[in-house]
Design a protein around this motif. Structure first.
Motif, short mmCIF file in Angstrom:
data_model
loop_
_atom_site.label_atom_id
_atom_site.label_comp_id
_atom_site.label_asym_id
_atom_site.label_seq_id
_atom_site.Cartn_x
_atom_site.Cartn_y
_atom_site.Cartn_z
N ASP A 1 8.55 8.28 -12.61
CA ASP A 1 6.73 8.48 -12.92
C ASP A 1 5.98 8.12 -11.37
OD1 ASP A 1 7.96 9.50 -15.60
OD2 ASP A 1 7.03 7.96 -16.06
N TYR A 2 6.45 7.30 -10.34
CA TYR A 2 5.91 6.73 -9.74
C TYR A 2 4.88 8.06 -8.93
CZ TYR A 2 3.90 4.76 -5.50
OH TYR A 2 2.49 3.87 -4.67
N LEU A 3 3.12 7.88 -8.19
CA LEU A 3 2.92 9.23 -7.84
C LEU A 3 2.71 8.80 -6.00
CD1 LEU A 3 1.54 10.76 -10.26
CD2 LEU A 3 3.55 11.97 -8.59
N LEU A 4 3.34 9.12 -4.98
CA LEU A 4 2.68 7.91 -3.83
C LEU A 4 1.34 7.96 -3.93
CD1 LEU A 4 5.46 9.06 -1.14
CD2 LEU A 4 5.48 6.83 -1.81
N PRO A 5 0.91 7.08 -2.71
CA PRO A 5 -0.87 7.33 -2.52
C PRO A 5 -1.17 8.59 -1.80
CG PRO A 5 0.04 5.63 -1.36
CD PRO A 5 1.34 6.14 -2.29
N PHE B 1 -4.37 5.22 -0.47
CA PHE B 1 -4.41 4.35 0.76
C PHE B 1 -5.41 3.46 1.17
CE2 PHE B 1 -2.77 3.29 4.93
CZ PHE B 1 -2.58 2.31 4.89
N LYS B 2 -6.32 4.73 1.77
CA LYS B 2 -7.86 3.87 2.57
C LYS B 2 -8.10 2.93 1.70
CE LYS B 2 -11.34 5.51 5.31
NZ LYS B 2 -12.81 6.74 5.52
N LYS B 3 -8.77 3.67 0.49
CA LYS B 3 -9.37 2.71 -0.12
C LYS B 3 -8.53 1.27 -0.90
CE LYS B 3 -12.20 6.87 -2.04
NZ LYS B 3 -12.25 7.91 -3.76
N ALA B 4 -7.22 1.99 -0.60
CA ALA B 4 -7.09 0.95 -1.59
C ALA B 4 -6.39 -0.40 -0.71
CB ALA B 4 -5.14 1.31 -1.93
N THR B 5 -6.58 0.06 0.27
CA THR B 5 -6.67 -0.99 1.60
C THR B 5 -7.57 -1.71 2.18
OG1 THR B 5 -5.70 0.66 2.84
CG2 THR B 5 -3.95 0.08 2.71
N ILE C 1 6.94 2.57 6.30
CA ILE C 1 7.97 2.63 5.28
C ILE C 1 7.15 1.56 4.29
CG2 ILE C 1 9.60 0.10 4.56
CD1 ILE C 1 10.33 0.26 7.12
N HIS C 2 7.01 2.11 3.00
CA HIS C 2 6.41 2.39 1.78
C HIS C 2 6.74 1.23 0.81
CE1 HIS C 2 4.42 3.28 -2.48
NE2 HIS C 2 3.90 2.69 -1.05
N LEU C 3 6.46 -0.47 1.09
CA LEU C 3 7.38 -1.20 0.68
C LEU C 3 6.47 -1.65 -0.94
CD1 LEU C 3 8.95 -3.50 1.39
CD2 LEU C 3 6.71 -4.83 1.74
N ARG C 4 7.73 -1.29 -1.79
CA ARG C 4 7.33 -1.46 -3.54
C ARG C 4 7.67 -2.77 -3.87
NH1 ARG C 4 8.71 3.10 -6.31
NH2 ARG C 4 6.87 1.59 -8.17
N ASP D 1 -5.81 -2.15 -10.54
CA ASP D 1 -5.50 -0.93 -10.08
C ASP D 1 -5.12 -0.09 -8.60
OD1 ASP D 1 -5.92 -0.68 -12.65
OD2 ASP D 1 -8.18 0.72 -11.80
N SER D 2 -5.02 -1.08 -7.40
CA SER D 2 -5.10 -0.40 -6.29
C SER D 2 -3.38 -1.28 -6.24
CB SER D 2 -5.78 -1.58 -5.39
OG SER D 2 -6.22 -2.67 -5.49
N TYR D 3 -3.28 -2.84 -6.76
CA TYR D 3 -1.80 -2.39 -6.91
C TYR D 3 -0.90 -1.89 -7.40
CZ TYR D 3 -3.18 -7.22 -5.77
OH TYR D 3 -4.29 -8.58 -5.14
N ARG D 4 -1.23 -1.39 -8.94
CA ARG D 4 -0.35 -0.22 -9.12
C ARG D 4 -0.38 1.25 -8.61
NH1 ARG D 4 -1.89 -2.53 -14.74
NH2 ARG D 4 -4.14 -2.03 -13.84
N ILE D 5 -1.57 1.20 -7.96
CA ILE D 5 -1.16 2.77 -7.27
C ILE D 5 -0.37 2.63 -5.52
CG2 ILE D 5 -2.92 3.86 -5.13
CD1 ILE D 5 -4.73 3.60 -7.33
#
Length: 673
Positions: free
Chosen positions: A367-371, A376-380, A442-445, A468-472
């Protein structure tokens, strides 16, 4: 201007799919059109949704677009309430969940206009339109939505139905959930009108009948229905132009050029309709408030901090206490029309809260959707200070054992498991995850502690959206099932065997590993032939001095209650371990910041498990490899602690002087390899 929507009117039908109706002549295709996104039969539909949202530029829409589209929608046609699907909501995925939007008091159904394109990529979006002169009762509207849901259940077996309700639409969503506890519903409630008895509109409804039309639009708070702004107006003034001048004073500057367009308020809510809808609000709030305690549906409450119509902030807290399966997201700077305001993105909010699923239970992998780039900008952003203050040095190890700068030693294809040391408070995470994406693609989960996903944990935080940013960014709760699924999809997985015990270590425990005695990763990794990448990170001894650790806090009298709330049964890990790693009690360490030192990352030589599946089925062999991985992590830490002594730019002042000379975008050198 033609309205880009297709309409279907299922009110008098057993299924909304059996009749085709258009906007102009009621004859253009409905949801069964051949356009991209039309549903397939359940037997042919795939259960896999798109994992990456379209990153193309999405057209910005706002109040002006809402007004222009609404002009077409509010033309009297004598029709009953109906569903329509905006053309820009064309679903890109196969068989997405159904989302029904239930509008506020305006009734146009266009309240999500800013979100149509993004919603349409992951949902099958239907919007409810209630004509201006329609006089369907609240119970009638509830029954109408119920009929639609029951009709759709045969098409969406084992999938949830989303009800996004705004204001009175939130009451409608709650009423449907109350009457249909057996249906898998996910409610998203924006500034729910359940607080109507405490709102300004309650007093407005008492004297609205004596205000002549069209002056009812100048009653304080009326324009907030569209603009969200408070209208402090002297009710004694009786001249039309003065009324309108004062009424529009509160509109934001960027909307003042659309003054003539806002006259459509007189058409969208003439006095007779406004009186009717205020009565609807009263009926809706009475019905729902007396039955809130029976709602079992998964619920997300969006509350504006500057709502001039309802006390939405307080109401969200009240409702959440009554609904055990609910969570809150506060938007402190937003007003009543939250979905029409730039700062709010509904898709991001749903993803961040962990509320996007396509089956009975959320699947954190499928169900995960890539940011998106913006997500990505807001989460980091929260980690940028570490990049600036710590100037991270990234090193990796090639197959021949040579240590080089950058990520050259990291494999480009998964599956792979990054296994390493957890710094205090996980400070190493931000720079590492960000740089792997931007420099290596590389997208690290991350395999994360369940505390980050728990409802009770959110309630302990100053901001309920803290995690929320961790889940995103793709974190999943720690479990063998999630680890298995990630490896099966060839993902890059981040695993800290030391877990919370390492990230919340006590005084004097810097760079000490707290790993279980037995392997928790090797046999699973070998099953999928995943590479194992040991790594170590050192900073200026984690950038903080621990003043009070867990051993100190438990001696404080008042801490006992907080400790029980933090370490409730739902978030306990390894509680049955007799060894040190079993002592994973979470706690908020009291720390004193140090002058920031520098961060150093070393990724060891990737360890192959390909071709060793049979060998590593043996527990003894797996254990030997596990101890080797642990030893490699310790070697990385020892190497970095030694080499940082040779770095002429280890000190913050020396780095600042270098950047002042060479530019703050310049990479600061480090020790010789």
């Amino acid at each position: 201007m033609a309205t880009a929507v297709s309409l279907s009117i299922p009110l008098h039908l057993s299924s909304p799919r059996r009749r085709l109706v258009s906007h102009a002549s009621r004859a253009v295709p409905s949801r069964l059109s051949s356009r991209k996104g039309a549903r397939t039969s359940p037997a042919l539909a795939s259960v896999t949704a798109p994992k990456v949202l379209d990153e193309s530029v999405i057209e910005k829409r706002g109040i002006k677009d809402y007004i222009e589209r609404s002009r077409e929608m509010i033309r009297p046609d004598g029709g009953p309430p109906r569903w329509f699907s905006p053309l820009e909501c064309g679903a890109r995925g196969k068989d997405p969940p159904l989302l029904l939007y239930l509008p506020g008091i305006d009734g146009t159904g266009l309240g999500l206009i800013r979100h149509h394109e993004r919603l349409g990529k992951i949902f099958d979006v239907w919007c409810l339109h209630v004509p201006v002169m329609d006089r369907t009762s609240f119970e009638g509207l509830v029954e109408y939505v119920e009929r639609t849901i029951k009709s759709e259940k045969s098409y969406i077996q084992n999938k949830p139905i989303y009800l996004v309700g705004e204001s009175i639409g939130a009451c409608l969503a709650l009423a449907v959930a109350i009457r249909n506890p057996d249906v898998d519903l996910i409610l998203i409630l924006a500034n729910p009108a359940t607080s109507f008895p405490m709102s300004q509109l309650q007093s407005v409804s008492n004297f609205l009948g004596i205000v002549p039309e069209p002056f009812h639009v100048t009653i304080p708070y009326f324009l907030s229905l569209i603009t969200g702004n408070s209208m402090g107006i002297a009710s004694s003034n009786t001249e039309t132009h003065t009324f309108l001048h004062q009424a529009f004073q509160g509109i934001p500057e960027n909307l003042q050029n659309t003054f003539s367009d806002l006259s459509f308020l007189l058409d969208i809510l003439p006095k007779e309709s406004l009186i009717w809808k205020l009565d609807l609000l009263k009926s809706a709030s009475l019905f729902v408030n007396s039955r809130l305690h029976v709602v079992e549906a998964q619920t997300l409450i969006l509350a504006s901090g500057k709502d001039q119509l309802f006390p939405s902030h307080k109401e969200a807290e009240r409702i959440s206490k009554l609904l055990p399966n609910s969570r809150i997201r506060h938007f402190n700077e937003n007003s009543h029309t939250i979905f029409l305001e730039d700062e709010v993105d509904l898709v991001t909010t749903v993803k961040g809260a962990g509320y996007y699923r396509r089956s009975r239970q959320v699947d954190f992998v499928s169900d995960y959707l890539l940011p998106t780039p913006d997500e990505f900008k807001k989460a980091t952003e929260q980690y940028r200070w570490i990049d600036f203050a710590a100037s991270p040095v990234i090193l990796s190890t090639l197959q021949d054992g040579k240590i080089v700068k950058g990520f050259a030693g990291i494999p480009s294809e998964g599956p792979a498991v990054f296994v390493g040391y957890h710094m205090l408070l996980g400070l190493e995470l931000g720079p590492m995850v960000t740089k792997l994406i931007t420099e290596k693609n590389i997208h690290l989960r991350g395999i994360a502690h369940p505390f980050l996903f728990n409802r009770a944990s959110e309630q302990l935080m100053p901001d309920s959206s803290s995690f929320d940013s961790y889940r995103i960014m793709g974190a999943v709760p720690v479990s063998a099932t999630n680890f298995y699924k990630l490896l099966s999809t060839k993902s890059f997985v981040l695993l800290y065997p030391g877990g919370a015990r390492e990230a919340l270590h006590r005084k004097g425990e810097e760079y000490k590993l707290f790993w279980p005695e037995k392997s928790e990763v090797i046999r699973m990794a070998s099953r999928f032939e995943a590479k194992i990448i040991p790594f170590g990170v050192v900073g200026e001894d984690d950038m903080f001095d621990v003043l009070l650790d867990y051993d100190d806090l438990v001696k404080v009298p008042f801490y006992d209650d907080l400790n029980k709330k933090i370490n409730q049964e739902a978030v306990r890990l390894r509680a049955d371990y007799a060894e040190e790693v079993g002592n994973q009690s979470l706690y908020p360490p009291i720390v004193l910041p140090k002058i920031p030192g520098r961060f150093y990352y070393l990724f060891g030589k990737p360890i192959e498990t390909k071709g060793r599946r049979e060998e590593l089925r043996d527990r003894d062999n797996a254990q030997q490899l596990y101890l080797h991985v642990k030893s490699e992590v310790e070697n990385c830490l020892d190497y970095l602690k030694k080499k940082r002594e040779e770095d002429p730019y280890r000190n913050l002042l020396s780095r600042l002087l270098y950047q002042t000379t060479h530019g703050f975008a310049a990479e600061v050198p480090t020790f010789k390899l």
